[in-house]
Design an enzyme around this catalytic site. Structure first.
Site, PDB file in Angstrom:
ATOM      1  N   HIS A  22      12.529  -6.046 -23.954  1.00 21.99           N
ATOM      2  CA  HIS A  22      12.358  -5.235 -23.085  1.00 21.99           C
ATOM      3  C   HIS A  22      11.970  -5.604 -21.519  1.00 21.99           C
ATOM      4  CE1 HIS A  22      11.887  -1.966 -26.125  1.00 21.99           C
ATOM      5  NE2 HIS A  22      11.170  -2.667 -26.733  1.00 21.99           N
TER       6      HIS A  22
ATOM      7  N   ASP B 297       0.811  -6.704 -20.038  1.00 16.76           N
ATOM      8  CA  ASP B 297       0.081  -6.604 -21.061  1.00 16.76           C
ATOM      9  C   ASP B 297       0.400  -7.548 -22.156  1.00 16.76           C
ATOM     10  OD1 ASP B 297       2.063  -5.127 -21.691  1.00 16.76           O
ATOM     11  OD2 ASP B 297       1.292  -3.794 -22.879  1.00 16.76           O
TER      12      ASP B 297
HETATM   13  O1  RIB Z   1       7.874   0.133 -24.609  1.00 18.82           O
HETATM   14  C1  RIB Z   1       8.104  -1.187 -24.695  1.00 18.82           C
HETATM   15  C2  RIB Z   1       6.764  -1.864 -23.698  1.00 18.82           C
HETATM   16  O2  RIB Z   1       5.654  -1.660 -24.374  1.00 18.82           O
HETATM   17  C3  RIB Z   1       6.992  -3.551 -23.501  1.00 18.82           C
HETATM   18  O3  RIB Z   1       6.450  -3.643 -22.176  1.00 18.82           O
HETATM   19  C4  RIB Z   1       5.938  -3.913 -24.377  1.00 18.82           C
HETATM   20  O4  RIB Z   1       5.483  -5.129 -24.092  1.00 18.82           O
HETATM   21  C5  RIB Z   1       5.019  -2.942 -24.502  1.00 18.82           C
HETATM   22  O5  RIB Z   1       4.165  -3.133 -23.350  1.00 18.82           O
HETATM   23 CA    CA Z   2       4.868  -5.515 -21.948  1.00 20.39          CA
END
Ligand code: RIB
Ligand code: CA
Length: 320
Positions: free
Chosen positions: A241, A10
């Protein structure tokens, strides 16, 4: 040996970094990218993915647009406050991009996995809607992939959108439940590890001294770090992340503790909605076998992956 991978993003800021890392890592063969709603709307996620691939010279990787909202419909909420109005920290650009692939992200998953049976890692780093849709299209997928490495969930730490739920799971719990139930090997790179791998101002400055991709990432990270400063850590820094799920799939992450346990996603409408309920009761006896469990939950990893990822991206296209 390289790891064939399909990233499903995303594409906000940390997704952009994950795409760069996957596209440039010598141990990874990025065979496709899917775009999904989440941080931003899905046309924006598609555009951002195409632009980021172009920056790392990987216009050969097909990008397919996927779901615009949760599997079963309902509430759509983006994270523009975290990732900026363009999903790129309000610092992206308007450079023209090539067209997306003439297929859906779910269909692309099925086609690429069927073309390379047993070889492809699926790496979803946004809501799990496209993966759940691919499972509907082809219920045999679990026996045809090498594995699924998810950025999402929280096993023994707080959530980031509710006290117990992480964003990617919370946005589409029904899709996540279907993905965690399917009998494929899953690696869960959740907040337990991703909150502990932090990019600092030094990392940003190293990227800013790098090639075009590094400079772009340094620029878009600025806004992300300000969000983390104001809402999370109290000083400029941010989590990477999504790159952790990529590195885990490729065997490029040093893992210190990762039990294989049962994980269930809460799809109720109460305060537990979107929680990944991991059965960690064996913690006091070395996590004995749970018979049938197929989810490896990362609980402790080496944070040096942050330096390695920054170095890889900064070096691309930089004057030597
Ligand atoms: O919680 C972190 C995640 O949520 C990551 O993938 C960030 O890009 C959002 O999609
Ligand atoms: Ca993400």
């Amino acid at each position: 040996m390289t790891t064939k991978m399909i990233l499903d993003c995303d594409t906000g800021i940390d997704d952009a970094m994950a795409i760069m890392y996957a596209a440039l890592h010598p141990g990874i063969e990025l065979v496709g990218v899917g775009a999904v709603w989440g941080n931003v709307d899905v046309p924006r996620a598609t555009r951002n993915s195409l632009r980021v691939l172009e920056l790392v010279g990987r216009d050969d990787v097909p990008v397919a647009q996927g779901a615009a909202g949760p599997l079963l419909g309902g509430h759509v909420e983006y994270a523009y406050h975290v990732h900026g109005g363009d999903g790129q920290g309000n610092a992206g650009d308007d450079a023209p991009v090539r067209p997306a692939a003439p297929t859906t992200a779910a269909q692309q998953i099925v086609e690429l996995v069927r073309a390379h049976p047993g070889e492809v890692w699926l790496v979803p780093v946004g809501p799990l809607t496209n993966l759940a849709a691919a499972l509907v299209l082809d219920p045999e997928l679990p026996s045809l992939v090498a594995g699924v490495s998810v950025m999402g969930g929280a096993a023994r730490c707080p959530g980031n959108v509710t006290p117990v739920a992480e964003a990617n799971i919370f946005k589409d719990p029904e899709a996540a439940a279907a993905v965690f139930r399917a009998p494929w090997p899953i690696v869960m790179a959740g907040l337990d590890v991703t909150m502990g791998v932090v990019l600092t101002a030094e990392h940003r400055d190293r990227l800013a001294r790098g090639g075009e991709a590094g400079r772009y990432l340094a620029r878009i990270m600025q806004h992300y770090g300000e969000f983390y400063r104001d809402e999370v850590f109290g000083e400029w820094s941010c989590c990477m992340h999504d790159t952790l799920a990529v590195a885990a799939a490729a065997g490029a992450l040093e893992v210190r503790l990762a039990p294989v346990v049962n994980v269930e996603v809460d799809t109720t409408r109460g305060p537990g909605r979107g929680q990944t309920v991991a059965d960690l009761r064996g913690a006091y006896r070395g996590f004995p076998d749970q018979g049938g469990a197929h989810c490896t939950v990362l609980l402790d990893v080496d944070a040096r992956i942050a330096d390695e990822a920054v170095e890889l991206i900064a070096a691309h296209g930089a004057a030597s």
